[in-house]
Every structure is written in structure tokens, then in C-alpha cells.
Design an enzyme around this catalytic site. Structure first.
Site, short mmCIF file in Angstrom:
data_model
loop_
_atom_site.label_atom_id
_atom_site.label_comp_id
_atom_site.label_asym_id
_atom_site.label_seq_id
_atom_site.Cartn_x
_atom_site.Cartn_y
_atom_site.Cartn_z
N LYS A 152 0.86 -1.27 -0.03
CA LYS A 152 0.12 -0.17 0.10
C LYS A 152 0.82 1.27 0.05
O LYS A 152 0.43 2.30 -0.54
CB LYS A 152 -0.78 -0.01 1.16
CG LYS A 152 -1.90 -1.10 0.96
CD LYS A 152 -2.76 -1.10 2.33
CE LYS A 152 -3.99 -2.23 2.14
NZ LYS A 152 -3.37 -3.54 2.07
N GLU A 236 -1.47 6.43 8.74
CA GLU A 236 -1.86 7.78 8.13
C GLU A 236 -2.77 8.40 8.86
O GLU A 236 -3.47 8.01 9.91
CB GLU A 236 -2.42 7.25 6.78
CG GLU A 236 -3.87 6.52 6.88
CD GLU A 236 -4.27 6.20 5.55
OE1 GLU A 236 -5.54 5.86 5.36
OE2 GLU A 236 -3.54 5.84 4.38
N ARG A 328 -7.39 -7.56 -6.75
CA ARG A 328 -8.06 -8.88 -6.80
C ARG A 328 -9.61 -8.57 -6.86
O ARG A 328 -10.20 -7.62 -7.00
CB ARG A 328 -7.93 -9.69 -5.52
CG ARG A 328 -8.42 -8.58 -4.46
CD ARG A 328 -8.44 -9.41 -3.01
NE ARG A 328 -8.23 -8.51 -1.86
CZ ARG A 328 -9.37 -7.89 -1.42
NH1 ARG A 328 -10.65 -8.22 -2.12
NH2 ARG A 328 -9.44 -7.09 -0.31
N ALA A 573 -57.78 -25.00 44.61
CA ALA A 573 -58.18 -26.38 44.68
C ALA A 573 -56.96 -26.96 44.08
O ALA A 573 -56.71 -27.89 44.71
CB ALA A 573 -59.15 -26.54 43.73
N ARG A 644 -51.10 -11.19 49.48
CA ARG A 644 -50.66 -11.33 51.11
C ARG A 644 -50.13 -9.86 51.58
O ARG A 644 -49.01 -9.76 52.29
CB ARG A 644 -49.10 -12.04 50.95
CG ARG A 644 -49.59 -13.68 50.44
CD ARG A 644 -48.43 -14.49 50.22
NE ARG A 644 -48.67 -15.99 49.91
CZ ARG A 644 -48.04 -16.40 48.96
NH1 ARG A 644 -46.72 -15.83 48.48
NH2 ARG A 644 -48.16 -17.81 48.43
N HIS A 771 -64.32 -18.44 53.04
CA HIS A 771 -63.41 -19.38 52.55
C HIS A 771 -63.11 -20.55 53.54
O HIS A 771 -63.01 -20.10 54.65
CB HIS A 771 -62.17 -18.72 52.08
CG HIS A 771 -61.12 -19.74 51.52
ND1 HIS A 771 -61.05 -19.93 50.27
CD2 HIS A 771 -60.15 -19.93 52.15
CE1 HIS A 771 -60.01 -20.79 50.02
NE2 HIS A 771 -59.32 -20.98 51.34
#
EC number: 6.4.1.1
Length: 1178
Positions: A152, A236, A328, A573, A644, A771
Site C-alpha cells: 500500500k 496515516e 483482486r 383447589a 398477601r 373461604h
């Protein structure tokens, strides 16, 4: 027109797809001898090798592949006519860099020409020269040009000589850090290191300061050496925010040079191109002209031949700078082919044969731009983890295709193994359209069609790029990814089918994922769902609630003629009978029938209490999703939950803001009635829960937990006066409904009459709700007595889910009141159908059914006062430990433990405290007297100690002394409401933490689940991230998986159904895995499952545990190339610990914390899998 030439093996299409000009040789140019190529070897791998093979086959040329030892299963060797091993015994990358082996294969097998592809040896002049010396043509520039352009620095000098502008930089490769210092002193920062002998982002590092210089120089040198066999670098000036534009050039051996216009490669990450576009959008025509003319001028300067690319940076002012020449074929050559209709590989081969560009019909004036093309590189990189390469086996591969889509693929197929040795590219997807937006739309559609399972891919990231407005406008630069962090807001692939296959395979190999208490298989018969009418369900009490609000709802309940029922089948249940294991799948199946036939119910209890954590912990379901789905299916019946008090749905104290937010979100998700209780009837805890439920807009039902016997004058602690006084406080606090919560089933008819009539007399306008549990067998009688005394609502469960430790029978109450003033208006025949469904569904949970050990209820509950669900659990635990015959002793100890603790009201969590103390006494053979006498020496269960400290509140009558003082000694005591001193939880911060951990969208519901159960939620999310939406499986499949050859369907959502067949399970492999084969929607699928039992006997490298702070795991699979610390070293946060290399990329693993190295678990050159433990810091 198309030009053909006759060659051996058929007709050969010349290197242009369409051309209007006839092949004419250039005038006044010496003609070279035409030498046809008959056999081409590609000195490369992956998709570029396959791309060249395809071009050769089209031209009638025989093809030869080379492959490394690691690439024996790769597709490129199968696509060639011949394939030969190279680099035996060498490292994976070195095999493809071994020039002697490659030349030997070429010479021994009659190869005419070698195509280098890209990467590896493609820009090595010594390789081009070696080919030439061996008498083999190199399909590319001459060795001298490769040398000049590949270096390069020399290429830069040539550009300067040709008058092409360049970026300030060094004239030759630097060889020391000192030279880098000198350059930065001259030109300042930022600067960039670049590999002198290769590209593709390898060996590139940007440096912004002196502090970063040494580390980045070292890494860049190391990467360049690994990728190109030469670590030389040049440096560079770094141009900030440029566009990266490259020009495709093509030359022949006669001096003809032309360009095929430009590509925009600005979308990059770490200088690695991600998306490429041709042509560059919004490029000034004059700038395009300068770029292309400079490219041709530079190519002519060196006598360039064959294909190449000239790369430029274009700054924001439109000024361009030469970067480099790639001598290439480029990865992104495809987009140029699409817009120019020129086959570059054909052209490369023809030029190497001696053809001129005019012979091929390639003249500059004939090259036109046709539309726009975009290329996306689909890789096995994980964008969520900084694009770390992923490895593994591709379990599923389905590509996106169609008009305008081209695929250049590598080894992308089901069963392919992605190794850490090479590039992570799977396939290049190229979209071609009339313009940039059209091409982007086609690409987005194609990527959406892809299905890649088994490895992570960058597809979600690419889809975000394609949908980004800046990208669609075509105005991107090299900082595009860095400046658009929203690109990393990845929408995770659902991958539901494959995840479910993994779960089914896991169960087939390793057994159930949820603990199975009894070795009993689920019933083979699916429960029959009764017929449901078409259309919306009839109006119910929820319609009144939505119309008139909580106060109007309470008035309607009080004014109702007859007895109202609450159905507990969907919660209490199955908590009492089936260990809370009933799944949403089975609740949803019967829900529409309930909506249509039980609209006269006061409410359905279906949420809260133990169901919340069990859903995540054992069923791997989201409790919020259960609520949402049931609400959609049952819009007309009020839902009721168990809250709760200050503990919400947990077992500990939470900051007040968490409780308030929980109730708010529960109401938003469809909850209506909040039954608020406290295990000690501790008023401050209850008032907080009531306020939270009321402020959320819910119906507040304050529940007084019942114990003792108000009809027995000798039981003075929990007398009628106690309950009446507590009721006064709750009514004063504004409850809409008052409830008596009899958890153990201690209410006898006489006590019912006394308590309920007193409450009715005192609060004539207030709805009363009772209940109970039916442990003693007197539940129906007790509820009838309550109704006759003035109760408005009683709790029942459908017949097949009632009795024993559950609630009294719905059918019994309906039948007993039918035709009386207490008539429930519930059709008895519908109860029968409802019960039949649950009788069948209960068989699916045989392994959890209390009847495995308990055959009946027991009236001794009046003595031991054990709550229904706990009675079942204790009974089973005793039998599972071989102590079934001693259950009587456990119950006796429970009575004694209760008295030791001051005779408590017993409901979760106080009942658990009593139970823990009872089991502690049985295990240690202690009587009450002995335990009290030795209280100072004994190590009592943690729950007992924390109760005595005051963690769950203050019991009625205070704490037992001197027992409390003996146990606590000098431990701190909590005064007042336990949660009052807790600071507010930062829910926004928690949400952020969850997003960081789980990497996906987090809902408000998720945040609250994590606030309640942080560890359980984390495990749930991790489990479902691996195994998918398990609530879509039927219960039999969920618990035991399918049988071989069993076919079944799984509905993922409306209109999406999977058809699955289990085929086979293989023998164990060396990795401790078994391969499980399925047929999914008619296609073969296979998965690898670790055999957990077998792996216990095999040695594997330990994994880093996510939840253990200080355990550092490998962020990706790879090889350890450097270890920077040793045991005993002190490290700072961010300090480098080791360096991993994978797919020719290096990653520095840094310390996430400050500390000391406790142990290093790896050595240099060790190969690691993802999450393998590297070291531990303390």
C-alpha cells in the site's frame, strides 16, 4: 447480442451477459496468442470459491478445489469437479497460505490457471510469481503489479505520481512504535494503522490518543500477521466521517482499461464492510467523473490487467483521497455485476486467456448503470455482543429468495458446522431493483424469509439498517453504525419451533424438567372439552363491576337474592390437591365453557398466592400471561386473586412502592377482586395491601384469617370479640367486602352461625364472603350454615377438584340450595360437564396428585390446625422420606411448634414457619420441653429466627417469651411494620438491569416479577430463552416428551400450527450428546442434546456462571493467544486480562471489576467454547 465460442465440453459464453457490440480487437495493438483455459483451481474457500466454480462451469472449464483439514465438511470442496487436501498438520489459516502445497496440487493435477479469490494469498506477489514460475496462469494482475498494488505504501507513491490525491501518511511500512509516535506528533490524532499486505478490516486500528497507541499498534500488528502472514503496518491521518467509495476497474493484456462505476461501502464496523451499495446514492456527477477517471488513470500508470478496485475516502466537502488498490476480486463485486450486467469472473478468465476487452464487447461507452443493487453479508456474528463470531452447528437453514434476489453462499446448510477458524460469512444476499428504496425493500423481504437456527446471525442488525431512514435516504458515511445506536435495538428472532424441539429432545434424553414427586405417567387420555356455544358469553357480575365500579359491585352482591359462589378450581383447589402444578394450557381449554355457563358466579379465584412463583419456577410460564389469556377468554366473570398484604405475592417484605405498582399492573391486566390478608392478621400489613388494591381501582376484599373455635368458650385467644374487633378496623379502613379466610377448615357449623350472624348484625350492608377447606369433611355443612347465617358468598371447587384439603364441592352446594331462597342459579348439569373435564385433566397431573399418598381428609385437623395445602405437602414429604408411618408424629410436633411460637394464625408464610419448626423437632428428636430448654444452643431454621425478629409482623398477643429472647440473643429486632423502613425500589433502574441482562424488550409485568422473585425470574427467562413458549405444549408432552413415532400438533398462535413427529434418539457421542431426530412440518430436523447423566462422568472445561460475580467467561469461541495476568495479580476495571482469536479477529477480554485474580483456568493456545471459564476475580 451474445457471443459464443466452441470449446471442449460445449459452448462458452464470453464475459458479458448482454452486449450490443460485436467483438472487435483494438486497432494497432499486438495480438497475443489465445490460450484457452481448461482447468481452474481456486486457492481459496467458502463462497468465493463456489462463485468462481460456477463461472467456470458455465464456461465449460473443469474445476479444482483445495481444502484444509478443518474444511473437510465445507461445501466448496463438493462444488468442484476435483478437491485436494492442503496444509496437512498446519494451523487452519496457514493451510491456505501454504504456497508449496497449492502449487504442487496445481502441477500434479493438470491445472491451467489458479484463481486466488480474495483474502489469503490473493494479494501476495510471491504467490502470483510462484504460479507463473510453475507454468500455471494466475487469474489476476501480473506479479509485479500485485506487488506494487499490494504494497500500500508503494501504491500510494504511484497514486501521487499519477496525480491522484492521497491521505497524509507514512511512505513505507513502519517497524516500531517509535515511528508511530513520531507520525502522531507531526499530524496529530486521530490516526489509523493499516496492514500493508491485506485488507478486509484486518490489522486496522484507529487511535485517538497517546494512551491508546501502544495497545492498538500491538493488536494491529498481530492481526495483520495472522491474516496475511506479514505484520507490516503503515500509518496515516484518519479522515473523520468520510464516505468510502470504491471504483471497479477491469483491464486486459493490451492496455485497455475501463471502469464499471462505483460502489458505496460506507456502512462498516471496525473497517469491515457490512452493507455495500452500487451505485453510490446522491453522488455528485462531477465527483463520480473524478473518481472514475482517477481510477483509470492510476490503473494505466501501472499497466493494470484483470479485475481490481480502487478505493477512496470522500470527505464531507466532496474531496476524495486515494486509499488503496485491491488487486483482486472484491467481496462486493456482485453489486457491480447486477447494475452493469457484466460477469466479472467470466471477464477475469477471458482476459487471462488472452482476450481483449473489446473482444468481450466491453467498451466504456457500453457500460451503463441499470438500477441499484445492495449486498448484505449474512454472518454468524452476534450484534448484541459486539459482533462476536458465533460457532456451532446449523440446525435449520432456509434462505430468502425471489425476484431481484441473488444468493452467493458458502457452507450454509442444515447440519453445517461453523468453526472458529475462518471468516464468519454464511451467504451474501444481493438485491437488485430499479432504485435504492426498491432494492432495500427486496432485501428486507428476503432477509425476513431467512431462518437460521443453531448459531446467532447478524440478520436482525441488517434489518435495522435497511429500515433506517438515513440509510433509505442514501446519506451514510463510515460513522453510520456508531452514530445510530438504535441499530442495536435488535428484535430477537422468536425461533419458537426450534426451541420447542430442543425442549422435547431434552425431556426425551434427560427426563422431566420439573421435579416429579411420584413416578407416575400422565394419563394417556386427553380431557374432553364440553361444547361451547358460538358468540359472546352472557353478562355476568363483571359487567356490573365495569359499569358501576367497586362500590356498585358490592351493592349488587349484597342485594342479590340467593347464595353466590366463588370457584377456586383455577387456583386454590389445584394448589391443595395437585401441588399448584396445573398449567395455563389446561386452564385455557375449559375457560370458554366456564364463561358461557357459569356467568352467575360471584368470581373465579385464578391468580396470586403460590401460583405466581410456581408458574415461573416449575411450569416455566409467565403468570401475567396466564392472567391476560384467561381474561380474554372469560370477560364476564370477575377474577379474584390472593394478595398477601404487604408481601404481595411473595414470601418476604417489599418496599411499599412495589406493592402499589403490583396492584396497579394486576388491575390493568384484568384482575378485579383483591383478597387481602396477612398471615398474622397484622393490621398494618393488611392496611397497606388494602390501600394498594384500592388505589389501583380494584375491589378490596379484606380477609380475616381464621383459627381456633369461636364456639368453644375455652379457646379465648381467638374469640368472637377478637374477630369482631378486627372486622371493625377493616371496615373502617374502607373494605368493599369482608372475608373470613378459614385456611385449615376449622369452621364448624355452630361457629359459622355464631361468627357470620354477628358480622351480619353488625355490618348489615357489607357483603360477607367465607373461604374454607374440606379437610375434615364438614365443609359443605359449614358453608350451608354460613349461608343461612347471612353470608353472601362461599368458596367451592368443581366436584372432581373438591374435597379433602381442597374446597367443598360445587355440585353439592348447588344441589343443596336448589329450589330454596339460597338457590345459586348455577345449572347443575353444567357442573357435571365441568367436573368431567377436570376429572380427565387431573389424570394428566397424576405425578403430583395428593391421592398418591393421601386417601382421605382427616378430622384431626381440628386439633393440629394445619392449612389445607400445607397438610397435603407435609403428608407427601413424610411418605417420600419413608416416614409415612410417622406422619402422626409430624402432626403432633406441628401442634407443639405452634404452641411454642405462641399459638399463631397459620397461613403462608406463618404456616411454613410452624411447619419448619415441627420438622426440625422431628428430625432432631426434640419435644417441646426439650426444644424450649435448649433454645439458646440450638440452630433453629432461618424462617423461625426471622419470625421471632419480627420480619413478617407482630402476632396477636405478642411474641412468646422467654423463648424469643433465648433464640435471638443479641440479634436485632424489628419494631412495627417490617416493610415501613425499606426505601422505595427504583423500578426504572431494575428495568434497565433486566434489559442489560436479557437483551430484549422488558415489560412492566417482567419488572414486577423480578422485583418479587429476582432469582426465580432470571432462571425463568433463561430457561424460556432456550426452550421457547412451553405453555403451547400439552401437559403430557411438557412432562415426559413424545414417544418415538408419535405425531402431534402444537398451536403457537391462531393460524400457526406445528406438525411434529418424533423419529429417533442416537447413541451418545464423544461430547456427551445425543442427536434427536424430528419431522417438523414435513421436514427433517435434528438437534444435539447433552445427556446430563452421562456428562457427569466426562470431563469438560467449566463454564462461567452468569450469576457469580467475578467469573469471567469467553465472550466467543476462540483460541487463547495471550494471557496478561496471573493468580494473585491486582486488576483494575477495564484492564486487559487475555486475548482471544477467532475467525482471524482478535478480542481483548477486559476486567469488568476491580479486584484480585483468584485463579486462571486457561493456558496459552487453549481452544475455548463460548462462556468457558477464563479466570476468577475476587
Amino acid at each position: 447480442m451474445l457471443k459464443f465460442q466452441t470449446v471442449r465440453g460445449g459452448l462458452r459464453l464470453l464475459g458479458v451477459r448482454r452486449s450490443s457490440s460485436a467483438p472487435v480487437a483494438s486497432p494497432n495493438v499486438r495480438r497475443l496468442e489465445y490460450k484457452p483455459i481448461k482447468k481452474v483451481m481456486v486457492a481459496n474457500r467458502g463462497e468465493i470459491a463456489i462463485r468462481v466454480f460456477r463461472a467456470c462451469t458455465e464456461l465449460g472449464i473443469r474445476t479444482v478445489a483445495v481444502y484444509s483439514e478443518q474444511d473437510t465438511g465445507q461445501m466448496h470442496r463438493q462444488k468442484a469437479d476435483e478437491a485436494y487436501l492442503i496444509g496437512r498438520g498446519l494451523a487452519p489459516v496457514q493451510a491456505y497460505l501454504h504456497i508449496p502445497d497449492i502449487i504442487k496440487v496445481a502441477k500434479e493435477n493438470g491445472v491451467d490457471a489458479v484463481h486466488p479469490g480474495y483474502g489469503f494469498l490473493s494479494e501476495r506477489a510471491d504467490f502470483a510469481q510462484a504460479c507463473q514460475d510453475a507454468g500455471v496462469r494466475f487469474i489476476g494482475p501480473s506479479p509485479e503489479v500485485v506487488r506494487k498494488m499490494g504494497d500500500k505504501v508503494e501504491a500510494r507513491a504511484i497514486a501521487i505520481a499519477a496525480g491522484v490525491p492521497v491521505v497524509p501518511g507514512t511512505d513505507s511500512p513502519i517497524s516500531s512504535l517509535h515511528e508511530a509516535h513520531e507520525f502522531s506528533n507531526t499530524f496529530g490524532f486521530p490516526i489509523i494503522f493499516k496492514a500493508a499486505y491485506g485488507g478486509g478490516g484486518r490489522g486496522m486500528r484507529v487511535v485517538h490518543s497517546y494512551e491508546e497507541l501502544e495497545e492498538n499498534y500491538t493488536r494491529a500488528y498481530s492481526e495483520a500477521l495472522a491474516a496475511f502472514g506479514n505484520g507490516a503496518l503503515f500509518v496515516e491521518k484518519f479522515i473523520e466521517k468520510p464516505r468510502h467509495i470504491e471504483v471497479q476497474i477491469l483491464g486486459d493484456q493490451y492496455g485497455n482499461i475501463l471502469h464499471l462505476y462505483e460502489r458505496d461501502c460506507s456502512i462498516q464496523r471496525r473497517h469491515q464492510k457490512v452493507v455495500e451499495i452500487a451505485p453510490a446514492t446522491h453522488l455528485d456527477p462531477q465527483l463520480r467523473s473524478r473518481l472514475t477517471s482517477d481510477s483509470v488513470k492510476l490503473a494505466k500508470q501501472v499497466g493494470y490487467e484483470n479485475a481490481g478496485t480502487v478505493e477512496f475516502l470522500v470527505d464531507k466537502h466532496g474531496k476524495h483521497y486515494f486509499i488503496e488498490v485491491n488487486s483482486r476480486l472484491q467481496v462486493e463485486h456482485t453489486v457491480t455485476e447486477e447494475i452493469t450486467d457484466v460477469d466479472l469472473v467470466h471477464a477475469q478468465i477471458h482476459v487471462s486467456e488472452g482476450r481483449s476487452l473489446p473482444d468481450l464487447g466491453l467498451r466504456q461507452e457500453n457500460i451503463r448503470i441499470n438500477g441499484c443493487a445492495i449486498q448484505c453479508r449474512v454472518t454468524t456474528e452476534d450484534p448484541a455482543r459486539s459482533f462476536q463470531p458465533d460457532t456451532g452447528r446449523i440446525e435449520v437453514f432456509r434462505s430468502g429468495e425471489g425476484m431481484g434476489i441473488r444468493l452467493d453462499n458458502a457452507s450454509a446448510f442444515q447440519g453445517a458446522v461453523i468453526s472458529p477458524h475462518y471468516d464468519s460469512l454464511l451467504v451474501k444476499v444481493i438485491a437488485h431493483g430499479k432504485d435504492h428504496p426498491t432494492a432495500a425493500t427486496k432485501m428486507s423481504r428476503a432477509l425476513a424469509e431467512f431462518r437460521v437456527r443453531g448459531v446467532k446471525t447478524n440478520i436482525p442488525f441488517l434489518q435495522n439498517v435497511l429500515n433506517n431512514q438515513q440509510f433509505l435516504a442514501g446519506t451514510v458515511d463510515t460513522q453510520f453504525i456508531d452514530e445510530n445506536p438504535e441499530l442495536f435495538q435488535l428484535r430477537p428472532a422468536q425461533n419458537r419451533a426450534q426451541k420447542l424441539l430442543h425442549y422435547l429432545g431434552h425431556v426425551m434424553v434427560n427426563g422431566p424438567t420439573t421435579p416429579i414427586p411420584v413416578n407416575v405417567s400422565p394419563s394417556p387420555v386427553d380431557p374432553a372439552v364440553p361444547v361451547v356455544p358460538i358468540g359472546p358469553p352472557p353478562a355476568g357480575f363483571r359487567d356490573i363491576l365495569l359499569r358501576e365500579g367497586p362500590e356498585g359491585f358490592a351493592r349488587a352482591v349484597r342485594n342479590h337474592q340467593g347464595l353466590l359462589l366463588m370457584d377456586t378450581t383455577f387456583r386454590d383447589a389445584h394448589q391443595s390437591l395437585l401441588a399448584t402444578r396445573v398449567r395455563t394450557h389446561d386452564l385455557k381449554k375449559i375457560a370458554p365453557y366456564v364463561a358461557h355457563n357459569f356467568n352467575k358466579l360471584f368470581s373465579m379465584e385464578n391468580w396470586g398466592g403460590a401460583t405466581f412463583d410456581v408458574a415461573m419456577r416449575f411450569l416455566y410460564e409467565c403468570p401475567w400471561r396466564r392472567l391476560q389469556e384467561l381474561r380474554e377468554l372469560i370477560p364476564n366473570i370477575p377474577f379474584q386473586m390472593l394478595l398477601r398484604g404487604a408481601n404481595a405475592v411473595g414470601y418476604t417484605n417489599y418496599p411499599d412502592n412495589v406493592v402499589f405498582k403490583f396492584c396497579e399492573v394486576a388491575k390493568e391486566n384484568g384482575m378485579d377482586v383483591f383478597r387481602v390478608f396477612d398471615s398474622l392478621n397484622y393490621l398494618p400489613n393488611m392496611l397497606l395491601g388494602m390501600e394498594a388494591a384500592g388505589s389501583a381501582g380494584g375491589v378490596v376484599e379484606a380477609a380475616i384469617s381464621y383459627t381456633g373455635d369461636v364456639a368453644d368458650p375455652s379457646r379465648t385467644k381467638y374469640s368472637l370479640e377478637y374477630y369482631m374487633g378486627l372486622a371493625e378496623e377493616l371496615v373502617r379502613a374502607g373494605t368493599h367486602i369482608l372475608c373470613i379466610k378459614d385456611m385449615a377448615g376449622l369452621l364448624k357449623p355452630a361457629a359459622c352461625t355464631m361468627l357470620v350472624s354477628s358480622l351480619r348484625d353488625r355490618f348489615p350492608d357489607l357483603p360477607l364472603h367465607i373461604h374454607t377447606h374440606d379437610t375434615s369433611g364438614a365443609g359443605v355443612a359449614a358453608m350451608l350454615a354460613c349461608a343461612q347465617a347471612g353470608a353472601d358468598v362461599v368458596d367451592v371447587a368443581v366436584d372432581s377438584m373438591s374435597g379433602m384439603t381442597s374446597q367443598p364441592s360445587m355440585g353439592a352446594l348447588v344441589a343443596c340450595t336448589k329450589g330454596t331462597p339460597l338457590d345459586t342459579e348455577v345449572p347443575l348439569e353444567r357442573v357435571f360437564d365441568y367436573s368431567e373435564y377436570w376429572e380427565g385433566a387431573r389424570g394428566l397431573y397424576a405425578a403430583f396428585d395428593c391421592t398418591a399418598t393421601m386417601k382421605s381428609g382427616n378430622s384431626d385437623v381440628y386439633e393440629n390446625e394445619i392449612p389445607g395445602g400445607q397438610y397435603t405437602n407435609l403428608h407427601f414429604q413424610a411418605h417420600s422420606m419413608g416416614l409415612g408411618s410417622k406422619f402422626k408424629e409430624v402432626k403432633k410436633a406441628y401442634v407443639e411448634a405452634n404452641q411454642m411460637l405462641g399459638d399463631l394464625i397459620k397461613v403462608t408464610p406463618s404456616s411454613k414457619i410452624v411447619g419448619d419448626l415441627a420438622q426440625f423437632m422431628v428430625q432432631n428428636g426434640l419435644s417441646r420441653a426439650e426444644a424450649e430448654a435448649q433454645a439458646e444452643e440450638l440452630s433453629f431454621p432461618r424462617s423461625v429466627v426471622e419470625f421471632l425478629q419480627g420480619y413478617i409482623g407482630i402476632p396477636h398477643g405478642g411474641f412468646p417469651e422467654p423463648f424469643r429472647s433465648k433464640v435471638l440473643k443479641d440479634l436485632p429486632r424489628i419494631e412495627g411494620r417490617p416493610g415501613a423502613s425499606l426505601p422505595p425500589l427504583n423500578l426504572k433502574e431494575l428495568e434497565k438491569d433486566l434489559i442489560d441482562r436479557h437483551g430484549e424488550e422488558v415489560t412492566p409485568e417482567d419488572v414486577l416479577s423480578a422485583a418479587m422473585y429476582p432469582d426465580v425470574f432470571a432462571q425463568f427467562k433463561d430457561f424460556t430463552a432456550t426452550f421457547g413458549p412451553l405453555d403451547s405444549l400439552n401437559t403430557r408432552l411438557f412432562l415426559q416428551g413424545p414417544k418415538i413415532a408419535e405425531e402431534f400438533e402444537v398451536e403457537l398462535e391462531r393460524g400457526k400450527t406445528l406438525h411434529i413427529k418424533a423419529l429417533a434418539v442416537s447413541d451418545l457421542n464423544r461430547a456427551g450428546q445425543r442427536q434427536v431426530f424430528f419431522e417438523l412440518n414435513g421436514q427433517l430436523r435434528s438437534i444435539l442434546v447433552k445427556d446430563t447423566q452421562a456428562m457427569k462422568e466426562m470431563h469438560f472445561h467449566p463454564k462461567a456462571l452468569k450469576d457469580v460475580k467475578g467469573q469471567i467467561g469467553a465472550p466467543m469461541p476462540g483460541k487463547v493467544i495471550d494471557i496478561k495476568v496471573a493468580a494473585g495479580d491486582k486488576v483494575a476495571k477495564g484492564q486487559p486480562l487475555c486475548v482471544l482469536s477467532a475467525m482471524k479477529m482478535e478480542t481483548v477480554v477486559t476486567s469488568p471489576m476491580e479486584g484480585t485474580i483468584r485463579k486462571v483456568h486457561v493456558t496459552k493456545d487453549m481452544t475455548l467454547e463460548g462462556d468457558d471459564l477464563i479466570l476468577e476475580i475476587e
